[in-house]
Design an enzyme around this catalytic site. Structure first.
Site, PDB file in Angstrom:
ATOM      1  N   ASP A 182      12.942 106.989  55.911  1.00 49.44           N
ATOM      2  CA  ASP A 182      13.438 107.844  56.753  1.00 49.44           C
ATOM      3  C   ASP A 182      14.940 107.457  57.015  1.00 49.44           C
ATOM      4  O   ASP A 182      15.561 106.307  58.055  1.00 49.44           O
ATOM      5  CB  ASP A 182      12.299 106.618  57.892  1.00 49.44           C
ATOM      6  CG  ASP A 182      12.150 104.821  57.995  1.00 49.44           C
ATOM      7  OD1 ASP A 182      13.229 105.198  56.842  1.00 49.44           O
ATOM      8  OD2 ASP A 182      11.593 104.371  58.534  1.00 49.44           O
ATOM      9  N   ASN A 433       5.519  97.610  47.330  1.00 42.22           N
ATOM     10  CA  ASN A 433       6.465  97.241  48.629  1.00 42.22           C
ATOM     11  C   ASN A 433       5.582  98.033  49.581  1.00 42.22           C
ATOM     12  O   ASN A 433       4.900  99.084  49.214  1.00 42.22           O
ATOM     13  CB  ASN A 433       7.640  98.459  49.153  1.00 42.22           C
ATOM     14  CG  ASN A 433       7.850  98.574  50.222  1.00 42.22           C
ATOM     15  OD1 ASN A 433       8.505  97.506  50.560  1.00 42.22           O
ATOM     16  ND2 ASN A 433       7.770  99.248  50.665  1.00 42.22           N
ATOM     17  N   GLU A 434       4.664  96.749  50.355  1.00 49.05           N
ATOM     18  CA  GLU A 434       4.308  97.597  51.580  1.00 49.05           C
ATOM     19  C   GLU A 434       3.120  98.153  51.223  1.00 49.05           C
ATOM     20  O   GLU A 434       2.280  98.997  52.346  1.00 49.05           O
ATOM     21  CB  GLU A 434       5.284  98.203  52.444  1.00 49.05           C
ATOM     22  CG  GLU A 434       5.930  96.975  53.232  1.00 49.05           C
ATOM     23  CD  GLU A 434       7.271  98.271  54.285  1.00 49.05           C
ATOM     24  OE1 GLU A 434       6.503  98.973  54.330  1.00 49.05           O
ATOM     25  OE2 GLU A 434       8.007  97.348  55.133  1.00 49.05           O
ATOM     26  N   GLU A 530      11.988  91.293  55.111  1.00 48.60           N
ATOM     27  CA  GLU A 530      12.938  92.128  55.641  1.00 48.60           C
ATOM     28  C   GLU A 530      12.462  92.226  56.458  1.00 48.60           C
ATOM     29  O   GLU A 530      11.692  91.679  57.506  1.00 48.60           O
ATOM     30  CB  GLU A 530      11.683  93.953  55.497  1.00 48.60           C
ATOM     31  CG  GLU A 530      12.131  94.290  54.154  1.00 48.60           C
ATOM     32  CD  GLU A 530      11.100  96.176  53.952  1.00 48.60           C
ATOM     33  OE1 GLU A 530      10.894  96.672  55.128  1.00 48.60           O
ATOM     34  OE2 GLU A 530      10.988  96.438  52.815  1.00 48.60           O
TER      35      GLU A 530
END
Length: 823
Positions: A182, A433-434, A530
């Site tokens: 994004d 990450n995530e 973040e």
């Protein structure tokens, strides 16, 4: 001969020998073609197929206009590369010759003189192949045939009985951001993205050097130098570390030799803000019969880093202790600095890290959807005192855990850990990450109609990869336990209460949740790894989106295409309406969007820093961009500082003043990140926009080292008779060595009754100017083709500000927030 002169002579000989034992094949005349075609075209190595197609004018620059859409066909094709190189009779006499590929993207077959040597399947691995028996005196043909990573990934996906999110990217070991994000375009590359070399060696060579720091005190550093040596012949050898020779016996094959080494009265490597990031030069030479065989050098920083997690009454702490002291982490997240990573120059790496240092940062998190960065990145972090949180390259999806995939990842981890672990900047290794959050929170199982067994399998695969294979491989290849492993960032998703009481937190209630900026004052976790908000890039970068004359219009399809978030413009506009008057003019809108981003991030950072020691770290999303784009970055693709980066520099100052508004008072906090106490004098004035002082107070107090304290409290009733839409609270705090100033506005920018300022620019020298104003100038914006040492700042009457320029300008344009008002 003098011992020092002798060693210097010996060292020079070693370097010459070591350099002559390698040959870079990247500079040979490379060619490429679509595997379906017959015609070969010139190529550059290192590079990507997209760059080669651009250089041959087959495609237009995908960063320009809406060209990204027109190049999607490239990812579905197979691509061939080849070169011819000459081998001399002298070179072929070497006992061993290795062909080393530092990066092939991604699925390839390597042929030398028509013989298949190796198949590759991982962009992040180093491929080393013995080729002496395959070489011939004269011309040799090297060919690399790349298969489409997209098509290959789709074939892998078919073997899984349920739909994996983000398929096929999660099946291929390549940079995940290439599949589109994004903030980034979809440009799935192929090619030789790092250099290729021939290595000639005889008798023995260093494979790897690891430095273990066993004990560190003010008096001495006790080290253990772990050397991995490949020997073709057994016998007695000498390893020289700096000027100290060590006799060793090597057997044929792989040897692990550990050598103790001591540094007396060591200087510590300190993070930015605490002192010098001191580095020692370490030079190692492998010799036999006084002949240099192999050479390695590295920069060594002596420091201790540990992650402290201790239960307390509110949850569990999460902070870094560096050289024995708790360090409040101030920094950012890093994505690859280009969609075509081979063209990121050393100068760009150095500038972005220096810009981070100049903004008072001390840590950068390398996000798991990009690449393990070039050596120059870590070198720059070492030199500038910037700690690195290193994600492994997995992000926001589910990943397979079959034996082939796990073995591939294991070799990837070994290669990267062995390459990077000597850097003093490396503070943390993080699995992904995530992905924990993706499994638990994102609803993929419902979306793709998983059975109970499917969901169980996903979690088992996750555990196997990130709680077993990666940490065990890390442990096997690290020399010290001071480098810490953290399975997933964040440890708990932002919708859960525990995300703010333990571990690290990605808080996206602002932006994704569209909550107001003020919610940042409430949503403070132990370590904020973040959070972020988008803003437009600078005007120069917006213009670079066009191949022809720029049409700077918010409705222009090129401008719209360079916003990759589906609702990005809508969200920016909604937040802008809350806090600012929304301009229709593009230049003014660009300016206000940058102010909006900076305002939101200032609220977040200051809320985090006021909460110390509950909160001990703030890493905003994100530092940089991979192309010209509207994004969360504070520095745009061309390297220009957005308003946010100037604000980050102020918000990360070692001595910070922050004002927190309660129902009855304005609480003034002083935050001291230094290692020494400060005796501070503070002065507060309520000033109207014409410069008249309406109220004043002062105090003297002691501000403890490494602390955040509520310094003063001003009752709101003190200001009840004043029109606060026309006033600002000026706070100045200072000690003998440090001074900080804060202008606190009581109202949102759109509600301020701003007068029209007359801003004066006085030229002091070709590269220095002085700015002054007759009345308050809010958010002074200097426009010109140079870097200003400060910008987007507030200026009171009867004051001035000196600004340095990186190059002289004949004309500097200036505007302020008043220019955006609908009068």
């Amino acid at each position: 001969m003098n011992k020092t002169i002798f060693f210097a002579f010996l060292f020079i000989q070693n370097v010459i020998f070591a350099q002559s034992s390698e040959r870079d094949l990247s500079s040979e005349n490379w060619q490429f073609k679509n595997s379906k075609d017959n015609k070969w075209l010139p190529a550059r190595v290192p590079g990507t197929v997209h760059q080669d197609l651009m250089n041959n004018k087959i495609i237009q620059d995908p960063f320009k206009d809406e060209n990204e859409k027109k190049v999607q066909w490239i990812e579905n094709e197979d691509w061939d590369y080849q070169t011819s190189f000459t081998i001399s009779s002298k070179e072929v006499k070497n006992e061993n010759v290795n062909l080393i590929f530092n990066g092939l993207d991604t699925f390839s077959e390597i042929y030398l003189n028509g013989k298949l040597l190796k198949k590759t399947d991982n962009m992040f691995r180093i491929w080393e192949i013995p080729v002496k028996q395959n070489l011939k005196v004269g011309d040799n043909l090297l060919q690399i045939k790349f298969k489409s990573a997209v098509n290959t990934g789709k074939e892998f996906a078919k073997k899984v009985p349920f739909t994996m999110p983000e398929s096929p990217r999660s099946f291929v070991r390549k940079a995940q951001y290439q599949f589109g994000w994004d903030w980034g375009p979809r440009l799935v590359t192929a090619g030789i993205w790092k250099n290729i070399k021939l290595e000639f060696w005889n008798n023995a060579k260093f494979d790897n050097i690891k430095v273990e720091q066993k004990n560190l005190s003010t008096k001495r550093a006790d080290l253990n130098i772990h050397t991995s040596i490949l020997a073709d012949r057994e016998g007695k050898y000498t390893i020289v570390i700096n000027d100290k020779p060590n006799q060793v016996q090597l057997k044929k094959g792989q040897n692990q030799i550990d050598i103790p080494f001591t540094i007396q009265n060591p200087k510590l490597w300190q993070p930015n803000g605490w002192g010098e990031a001191y580095l020692y030069d370490m030079k190692l030479s492998l010799q036999k019969d006084s002949k240099a065989l192999s050479y390695k050098s590295l920069k060594l920083g002596l420091r201790t880093v540990e992650l402290v997690q201790q239960k307390d009454e509110k949850g569990k702490s999460f902070y870094f202790k560096v050289n024995g002291n708790p360090l409040y982490i101030k920094g950012t997240n890093w994505i690859p600095a280009d969609s075509f990573s081979p063209r990121i120059t050393k100068e760009k790496y150095q500038k972005l890290i220096k810009d981070s240092k100049d903004a008072n940062m001390n840590m950068i998190r390398i996000w798991g959807g990009g690449i393990y960065e070039d050596d120059e990145f870590y070198k720059a972090c070492d030199e500038n005192g910037i700690l690195v949180w290193q994600d492994f390259m997995f992000a926001g999806s589910f990943y397979p855990a079959d034996e082939t995939f796990l073995n591939n990842v294991k070799e990837e981890v070994k290669d990267q850990v062995n390459r990077l672990q000597n850097h003093p900047s490396i503070a943390l290794w993080c699995g992904n990450n995530e992905i924990d959050e993706a499994i638990v929170n994102w609803g993929y199982q419902k979306q793709f109609k998983y059975s109970k067994n499917d969901s169980i399998q996903v979690w088992k695969d996750y555990k196997k990869l990130f709680h077993d294979v990666i940490p065990n491989t890390l442990k096997e290849n690290l020399t010290t336990d001071k480098n810490i492993y953290w399975p997933s960032s964040p440890s708990i998703g932002w919708g859960h209460k525990e995300s703010l009481t333990e571990g690290d937190s990605h808080y996206w209630g602002v932006w994704w949740g569209e909550q107001p900026f003020e919610i940042y004052n409430e949503k403070v976790g132990r370590f904020m790894s973040e959070y972020g908000f988008q803003g437009m890039p600078t005007l120069e970068t917006a213009k670079s989106m066009f191949s022809g004359t720029p049409d700077l219009n918010l409705q222009n399809t090129t401008i719209k295409a360079h916003e990759k978030h589906g609702r990005g413009w809508e969200i920016i506009n909604e937040y802008m309406k809350r806090d600012y008057q929304t301009p229709t003019d593009f230049i003014k809108y660009n300016y206000v969007s940058q102010l909006l981003q900076a305002r939101g991030m200032q609220i977040a950072i200051e809320a985090h820093r006021r909460s110390r020691p509950y909160n001990m770290g703030t890493l905003y999303w994100q530092l940089n961009d991979c192309w010209p784009v509207v994004s969360w970055s504070s520095i745009d693709y061309l390297g220009n500082w957005k308003a946010f980066h100037y604000q980050a520099k102020r918000s990360f100052e070692p001595l910070l003043i922050s004002v927190s508004e309660t129902t009855e008072s304005y609480d003034i906090y002083c935050i001291n990140d230094l290692l020494e106490d400060l005796q501070i004098d503070s002065k507060m004035e309520l000033v109207d926009f014409d410069g008249k002082v309406l109220w004043g107070a002062g105090a003297t107090s002691k501000l403890l080292a490494n602390s955040a304290e509520k310094h003063l409290e001003i009752k709101k009733e003190n200001f009840s008779k004043f029109d606060l839409s026309k006033t600002v609270l000026k706070i100045v705090v200072g000690s003998n060595s440090l001074k900080s100033e804060k202008l606190f506005f009581f109202k949102k920018p759109k509600d301020l009754k701003l007068p029209q300022p007359t801003i004066t620019i006085k030229k002091l020298s070709p590269t220095e100017i002085e700015i002054s104003t007759d009345v308050l100038a809010k958010d002074v914006y200097l426009i010109g083709d140079t870097h200003f040492s400060d910008n987007f700042f507030d200026l009171l009457p009867n004051t001035s500000r000196k600004i340095n320029l990186t190059k002289p300008l004949e004309k500097i344009e200036v505007m302020s927030l008043w220019n955006t008002l609908k009068n």
